[in-house]
Design a protein around this motif. Structure first.
Motif, mmCIF file in Angstrom:
data_model
loop_
_atom_site.group_PDB
_atom_site.id
_atom_site.type_symbol
_atom_site.label_atom_id
_atom_site.label_comp_id
_atom_site.label_asym_id
_atom_site.label_seq_id
_atom_site.Cartn_x
_atom_site.Cartn_y
_atom_site.Cartn_z
ATOM 1 N N ILE A 1 0.305 4.123 -6.064
ATOM 2 C CA ILE A 1 1.666 3.589 -6.166
ATOM 3 C C ILE A 1 1.786 2.664 -7.404
ATOM 4 O O ILE A 1 2.796 2.663 -8.097
ATOM 5 C CB ILE A 1 2.087 2.893 -4.844
ATOM 6 N N GLU A 2 0.728 1.907 -7.692
ATOM 7 C CA GLU A 2 0.818 0.967 -8.819
ATOM 8 C C GLU A 2 0.771 1.678 -10.169
ATOM 9 O O GLU A 2 1.104 1.103 -11.202
ATOM 10 C CB GLU A 2 -0.254 -0.129 -8.734
ATOM 11 N N ASP A 3 0.370 2.942 -10.171
ATOM 12 C CA ASP A 3 0.322 3.689 -11.436
ATOM 13 C C ASP A 3 1.540 4.585 -11.644
ATOM 14 O O ASP A 3 1.652 5.245 -12.676
ATOM 15 C CB ASP A 3 -0.939 4.577 -11.474
ATOM 16 N N ALA A 4 2.445 4.627 -10.672
ATOM 17 C CA ALA A 4 3.616 5.519 -10.786
ATOM 18 C C ALA A 4 4.678 4.821 -11.633
ATOM 19 O O ALA A 4 5.406 3.947 -11.163
ATOM 20 C CB ALA A 4 4.151 5.834 -9.392
ATOM 21 N N LYS A 5 4.753 5.213 -12.914
ATOM 22 C CA LYS A 5 5.645 4.524 -13.862
ATOM 23 C C LYS A 5 6.476 5.540 -14.639
ATOM 24 O O LYS A 5 6.010 6.646 -14.894
ATOM 25 C CB LYS A 5 4.810 3.714 -14.858
ATOM 26 N N ILE A 6 7.700 5.119 -15.023
ATOM 27 C CA ILE A 6 8.524 6.016 -15.842
ATOM 28 C C ILE A 6 8.778 5.371 -17.203
ATOM 29 O O ILE A 6 8.630 4.160 -17.378
ATOM 30 C CB ILE A 6 9.882 6.340 -15.172
ATOM 31 N N PHE B 1 7.591 8.749 -3.213
ATOM 32 C CA PHE B 1 6.538 7.817 -2.788
ATOM 33 C C PHE B 1 6.648 7.510 -1.305
ATOM 34 O O PHE B 1 7.716 7.695 -0.699
ATOM 35 C CB PHE B 1 6.546 6.517 -3.618
ATOM 36 N N ALA B 2 5.537 7.093 -0.747
ATOM 37 C CA ALA B 2 5.497 6.658 0.656
ATOM 38 C C ALA B 2 4.934 5.248 0.691
ATOM 39 O O ALA B 2 3.883 4.973 0.088
ATOM 40 C CB ALA B 2 4.614 7.596 1.482
ATOM 41 N N ILE B 3 5.645 4.363 1.354
ATOM 42 C CA ILE B 3 5.191 2.966 1.516
ATOM 43 C C ILE B 3 5.381 2.591 3.001
ATOM 44 O O ILE B 3 5.959 3.373 3.754
ATOM 45 C CB ILE B 3 5.963 1.982 0.570
ATOM 46 N N PRO B 4 4.925 1.410 3.415
ATOM 47 C CA PRO B 4 5.096 1.070 4.833
ATOM 48 C C PRO B 4 6.575 1.062 5.243
ATOM 49 O O PRO B 4 7.455 0.780 4.432
ATOM 50 C CB PRO B 4 4.498 -0.336 4.935
ATOM 51 N N PHE B 5 6.828 1.373 6.501
ATOM 52 C CA PHE B 5 8.190 1.388 7.058
ATOM 53 C C PHE B 5 8.884 0.061 6.757
ATOM 54 O O PHE B 5 8.297 -1.006 6.925
ATOM 55 C CB PHE B 5 8.085 1.589 8.574
ATOM 56 N N GLY B 6 10.129 0.124 6.262
ATOM 57 C CA GLY B 6 10.854 -1.121 5.937
ATOM 58 C C GLY B 6 12.045 -1.310 6.868
ATOM 59 O O GLY B 6 12.704 -0.341 7.228
ATOM 60 N N TRP B 7 12.287 -2.530 7.270
ATOM 61 C CA TRP B 7 13.368 -2.851 8.220
ATOM 62 C C TRP B 7 14.428 -3.718 7.557
ATOM 63 O O TRP B 7 14.084 -4.712 6.922
ATOM 64 C CB TRP B 7 12.825 -3.665 9.401
ATOM 65 N N PRO C 1 0.864 -1.174 0.000
ATOM 66 C CA PRO C 1 0.000 0.000 0.000
ATOM 67 C C PRO C 1 0.904 1.228 0.000
ATOM 68 O O PRO C 1 2.033 1.171 0.458
ATOM 69 C CB PRO C 1 -0.773 -0.120 1.317
ATOM 70 N N GLY C 2 0.413 2.327 -0.534
ATOM 71 C CA GLY C 2 1.253 3.519 -0.547
ATOM 72 C C GLY C 2 0.707 4.568 -1.483
ATOM 73 O O GLY C 2 -0.376 4.417 -2.048
ATOM 74 N N ALA C 3 1.462 5.646 -1.622
ATOM 75 C CA ALA C 3 1.063 6.731 -2.509
ATOM 76 C C ALA C 3 2.307 7.266 -3.202
ATOM 77 O O ALA C 3 3.411 7.172 -2.661
ATOM 78 C CB ALA C 3 0.399 7.845 -1.693
ATOM 79 N N ALA C 4 2.115 7.806 -4.409
ATOM 80 C CA ALA C 4 3.257 8.298 -5.186
ATOM 81 C C ALA C 4 2.977 9.686 -5.731
ATOM 82 O O ALA C 4 1.814 10.128 -5.794
ATOM 83 C CB ALA C 4 3.560 7.338 -6.325
ATOM 84 N N PHE C 5 4.074 10.347 -6.091
ATOM 85 C CA PHE C 5 3.984 11.652 -6.763
ATOM 86 C C PHE C 5 4.909 11.560 -7.967
ATOM 87 O O PHE C 5 6.086 11.242 -7.841
ATOM 88 C CB PHE C 5 4.447 12.763 -5.814
ATOM 89 N N ILE C 6 4.367 11.785 -9.152
ATOM 90 C CA ILE C 6 5.180 11.642 -10.362
ATOM 91 C C ILE C 6 4.662 12.579 -11.446
ATOM 92 O O ILE C 6 3.447 12.783 -11.558
ATOM 93 C CB ILE C 6 5.200 10.154 -10.832
ATOM 94 N N ASP C 7 5.597 13.152 -12.195
ATOM 95 C CA ASP C 7 5.252 14.049 -13.307
ATOM 96 C C ASP C 7 4.225 15.109 -12.887
ATOM 97 O O ASP C 7 3.238 15.363 -13.588
ATOM 98 C CB ASP C 7 4.777 13.241 -14.528
ATOM 99 N N GLY C 8 4.450 15.669 -11.721
ATOM 100 C CA GLY C 8 3.664 16.827 -11.286
ATOM 101 C C GLY C 8 2.363 16.521 -10.576
ATOM 102 O O GLY C 8 1.623 17.446 -10.237
ATOM 103 N N GLY C 9 2.046 15.225 -10.342
ATOM 104 C CA GLY C 9 0.774 14.946 -9.669
ATOM 105 C C GLY C 9 0.839 13.707 -8.791
ATOM 106 O O GLY C 9 1.758 12.887 -8.902
ATOM 107 N N PHE C 10 -0.134 13.587 -7.910
ATOM 108 C CA PHE C 10 -0.205 12.413 -7.032
ATOM 109 C C PHE C 10 -0.805 11.240 -7.806
ATOM 110 O O PHE C 10 -1.642 11.431 -8.689
ATOM 111 C CB PHE C 10 -1.028 12.735 -5.781
ATOM 112 N N ALA C 11 -0.352 10.047 -7.481
ATOM 113 C CA ALA C 11 -0.822 8.855 -8.194
ATOM 114 C C ALA C 11 -0.873 7.684 -7.233
ATOM 115 O O ALA C 11 -0.231 7.704 -6.172
ATOM 116 C CB ALA C 11 0.141 8.534 -9.331
#
Ligand code: PLP
Length: 308
Positions: free
Chosen positions: A20-25, A121-127, A8-18
């Motif tokens: 996480i599964e849609d954040a592609k380059i 992007f922000a995703i759950p804390f990773g250890w 789960p998470g959220a992304a910011f790419i090419d000037g907008g929020f998206a």
């Protein structure tokens, strides 16, 4: 092919929020084709960014050293990161900001033509090592592959030149270790995949000075050890010192201060976290609620207040 499971998470790419599964380059982005990118990772713990200022300083200076132009200033980047975390609703998060060289509109070979791309992007804390695994600690294998020399790729620019580290991890797995540490090829230790390393001998602490990322957790550990009145220095640290150390620990945004209890076949500190490591772990997590510039509430940063 099995379905990719995105965290789960959220992304910011090419000037907008998206999502996480849609954040592609583009496959033509030099970030992908040539690892021509820099990035930073800050974490959020109990709703507060830890050392956000230091992460932003390092990210902005890395972009400048690579001659990249960020489309946002420091305050705007901070607000984007905070909004990402708010969108996920996470109390604890792993927050990454990236700038890639991007794509040249004519696909010329001249990096000056490329339009740099900002992604976050922000995703759950990773250890790297979970809290419940701290007693057991990390088992490291010393890799035969030397770390890319700092004369070739500046390690203080956080980068994706990880093939030496990744191949070292494969070798470590074959030796039954959890992860690896690389040397400089001249008998000194450097760092591992995503972490810095410290040694403790006779109550004194040392960490490599050269050929490593100046980790924010490394810097925080140095400051906290000074507060604890434990002598600490950044200097060359030999492989011999690593093997002879009373205690060894690793530091990373992805997990904080982590005891190292095994190096190859050698057991460190009787296979348990040592006393200085233990005190530092306590001080490190306590510092996450400090508001003297060490941590800042996500909601304050989202409102444009970087200092809380
Ligand atoms: N060294 C390398 C190569 C890293 O990639 C990282 C973090 O990802 C670190 C050290 C630790 O740096 P920090 O404490 O800023 O997370």
């Amino acid at each position: 092919m099995s379905e990719l499971q995105f965290p789960p998470g959220a992304a910011f790419i090419d000037g907008g929020f998206a999502k996480i599964e849609d954040a592609k380059i583009s496959v033509l982005d030099w970030g992908f084709l040539r690892s021509d990118a820099t990035y930073d990772v800050v974490h959020v713990w109990k709703g507060r960014f830890f050392r956000l200022d230091a992460h932003l300083d390092r990210f902005l200076s890395s972009a400048e050293k690579l001659r990249m132009k960020l489309p946002y200033d420091r305050a705007q980047i901070a607000e984007i990161l905070a909004e990402l975390v708010e969108r996920t609703g996470f109390e604890d998060a792993y927050v990454e900001m990236i700038v890639t060289r991007g794509v040249s509109p004519t696909f010329s070979r001249d990096p000056r033509d490329a339009i740099n791309r900002f992604i976050a992007f922000a995703i759950p804390f990773g250890w790297i090592l979970r809290p419940e695994e701290r007693e057991e600690g990390l088992a490291l294998a010393v890799s035969e592959i030397p770390r890319i020399p700092p004369e070739s790729v500046d390690p203080t620019v956080k980068n994706y030149h990880w093939l030496d580290l990744v191949m070292g991890m494969f070798d470590a797995y074959e030796q039954g270790a959890r992860t690896c540490i690389l040397t400089d090829g001249q008998g000194n230790i450097t760092e591992g995949p995503g972490f810095n390393v410290f040694v403790v001998k006779d109550g004194k602490v040392a960490t490599p000075m050269r050929g490593v990322l100046h980790g924010i957790t490394r810097q925080a550990s140095i400051l906290l050890l000074q507060e604890l009145q434990v002598p600490v220095s950044a200097r060359p640290v030999s492989l011999h010192e690593l093997r002879e150390a009373d205690e060894v620990f690793a530091t990373s945004t992805a997990g904080g201060v982590m005891p190292v209890t095994k190096i190859g076949a050698h057991i460190v500190a009787g296979g348990k976290p040592g006393p200085i490591t233990g005190r530092l772990i306590e001080a490190y997590w306590a510092a996450h609620t400090r508001d003297d510039g060490w941590s800042v509430a996500v909601k304050d940063v989202a409102r444009g207040n970087l200092r809380g």
